[in-house]
Structures are given as C-alpha cells and as structure tokens.
Motif scaffolding. Structure first.
Motif: not given
Length: 77
Positions: A50-52, A45-47
């Motif tokens: 660059v994260i898919e 649950p990161t926001d």
C-alpha cells in the motif's frame, strides 16, 4: 492547521550538483514566512504493497492556517 504535501519525480541523469540545487531549493521553501514546520525527505525503505515509493523527494509544510498557505503560494522564494 493547514498541511501541504508535494511529491517530486526527478528525471533520470541529473548530476550531483543538480540534485544538490534541488534539495537546497526544497530547504529554502521551509524558511518562508508563515511555515510553522517543514519536512523534506526521500521514500522510507518500507516494503508494503500500500506504500507509494516511486517518487524521488517529498515536501511537507505545515501552516497555522490557509491564509499563511496562500501567502506561501505567491512568495518569491
């Protein structure tokens, strides 16, 4: 060391039983001979931009070398 990563996008509308069968199938892959370490999971649950996070589940398997990976690819499991 050989690392194999796979990402899955599940179709909408799966039943709970279908999802459970899918996860059980992923877990079974972690037990194939030659797999040194196996991990399954959902996106964190990161926001950050660059994260898919569009995938449903991921599978990461670690093998001692390519020969174990190649054997995994043809394993009947």
């Amino acid at each position: 060391m050989f690392v194999h990563a796979v990402y899955f996008w599940l179709r909408e509308g799966l039943t709970s039983a279908e999802r459970e069968r899918f996860v059980a199938g992923l877990r079974s892959l972690c037990g194939i001979k030659g797999v040194k370490q196996g991990y399954i999971g959902v996106p964190a649950p990161t926001d950050r931009p660059v994260i898919e996070r569009g995938y449903s589940w991921s599978l990461v398997l670690v093998f001692p070398g390519q020969s174990e990976h190649d054997a995994y690819q043809v394993d009947p499991v």
